[in-house]
Design an enzyme around this catalytic site. Sequence first.
Site, short mmCIF file in Angstrom:
data_model
loop_
_atom_site.label_atom_id
_atom_site.label_comp_id
_atom_site.label_asym_id
_atom_site.label_seq_id
_atom_site.Cartn_x
_atom_site.Cartn_y
_atom_site.Cartn_z
N ASN A 28 0.85 -1.19 0.00
CA ASN A 28 0.00 0.00 0.00
C ASN A 28 0.90 1.25 0.00
O ASN A 28 0.80 2.11 0.86
CB ASN A 28 -0.96 -0.01 1.20
CG ASN A 28 -2.05 1.03 1.02
OD1 ASN A 28 -2.23 1.93 1.83
ND2 ASN A 28 -2.77 0.95 -0.07
N LEU A 29 1.73 1.29 -1.00
CA LEU A 29 2.84 2.24 -1.01
C LEU A 29 2.37 3.67 -1.29
O LEU A 29 1.51 3.90 -2.14
CB LEU A 29 3.86 1.81 -2.06
CG LEU A 29 4.39 0.39 -1.85
CD1 LEU A 29 5.36 0.02 -2.97
CD2 LEU A 29 5.04 0.22 -0.50
N HIS A 30 2.96 4.61 -0.57
CA HIS A 30 2.70 6.03 -0.80
C HIS A 30 4.02 6.75 -1.01
O HIS A 30 5.09 6.10 -1.02
CB HIS A 30 1.90 6.62 0.38
CG HIS A 30 2.50 6.31 1.72
ND1 HIS A 30 3.73 6.79 2.12
CD2 HIS A 30 2.05 5.55 2.75
CE1 HIS A 30 4.01 6.38 3.32
NE2 HIS A 30 3.01 5.59 3.74
N HIS A 33 7.07 5.84 1.13
CA HIS A 33 7.82 4.64 0.74
C HIS A 33 8.70 4.92 -0.48
O HIS A 33 9.85 4.48 -0.55
CB HIS A 33 6.86 3.50 0.36
CG HIS A 33 6.00 3.01 1.47
ND1 HIS A 33 4.65 3.24 1.51
CD2 HIS A 33 6.30 2.29 2.57
CE1 HIS A 33 4.15 2.67 2.59
NE2 HIS A 33 5.12 2.10 3.27
N SER A 181 0.61 7.82 5.52
CA SER A 181 0.51 6.51 6.16
C SER A 181 -0.55 5.70 5.43
O SER A 181 -1.57 6.25 4.99
CB SER A 181 0.09 6.68 7.63
OG SER A 181 -0.37 5.45 8.15
N ARG A 183 -2.54 3.90 6.82
CA ARG A 183 -3.74 3.92 7.66
C ARG A 183 -4.57 5.20 7.46
O ARG A 183 -5.71 5.26 7.92
CB ARG A 183 -3.37 3.72 9.12
CG ARG A 183 -2.83 2.30 9.36
CD ARG A 183 -2.67 1.94 10.81
NE ARG A 183 -2.47 0.51 10.98
CZ ARG A 183 -1.28 -0.09 11.08
NH1 ARG A 183 -0.17 0.61 11.02
NH2 ARG A 183 -1.19 -1.41 11.22
#
Length: 281
Positions: A28-30, A33, A181, A183
């Site tokens: 779940n890369l943003h 990352h 994040s 989350r």
Amino acid sequence: MQIHSLIPELRAALQNRGHIAIVPTMGNLHAGHIALMTQARTHGDTVVATIFVNRLQFGPNDDFDRYPRTFQADCEKLAAAGVDVLFAPGEADLYPEPQQYHVDPPEIQHQLDGAFRPGHFRGVATVVLKLFNIVQPQVALFGKKDYQQLLVLRNMTRQMALPIEIVGGETVRADDGLALSSRNAYLSAAERAEAPRLQRLLKRIGTAICDGNRDFVGLESEAAGELDRNGWKTDYVAVRRQSDLQVPQAPEEQALVVLAASRLGVARLIDNVEINAASGH
Ligand code: PAF
């Protein structure tokens, strides 16, 4: 970009690849990352990213099942970032039998985030040691947003004499200051608008300390109170030493960090701000 899920294939692919820099992730890369991937490029000939949602580090009431899994999009982002090799094992590849040997970090694992997530840092340290053994990197990069995780892994690496340099990457933030994040995906629109308060309060504590306020307990409880009056449920706001995350003992201690974890709706957000009281920021 090569993609491997099997350990023997990965090991074969990493033969004669020079200096290896690893960036372990849970996917779940943003942009945070991706900044680590770019930074990794300056540390190694071969950049290896890993994606594995590690069950061992989630408690029974944590979000393991609903943790966002976005493998295709992640692969595209990693390829665009110039990552050479992605290791994305399945659970049966990394844990073919129940993991009975663990890395048990010292007392710090029960403090701050560890007090609210029993077993979390044991699970993190165990999987990271395993990933290190599989990939055998010379450098490993972790984001500073997970400040306590970075400290635990740095200390593990040093005490176990692993020949790996641990590098911390700066937290990447949205324009309004919210730390990126995975989350954040759990936030409603109204919660997303409220979320930057966390960083604002941490920065405010930093400014107060730089201005000479040393009433850490007062600053912590004032910030926690403001969060909770605005709909958050705060686990902790804590002023600690950067070096070991213990409570500062002497008034002249200057390399500090303010850390917090608080829940907004179903999202548990963490953040921190480093303070160098001597230089004023
Ligand atoms: O920071 C994370 O995403 C995880 O804790 C890590 C380091 C990949 C271990 O599962």
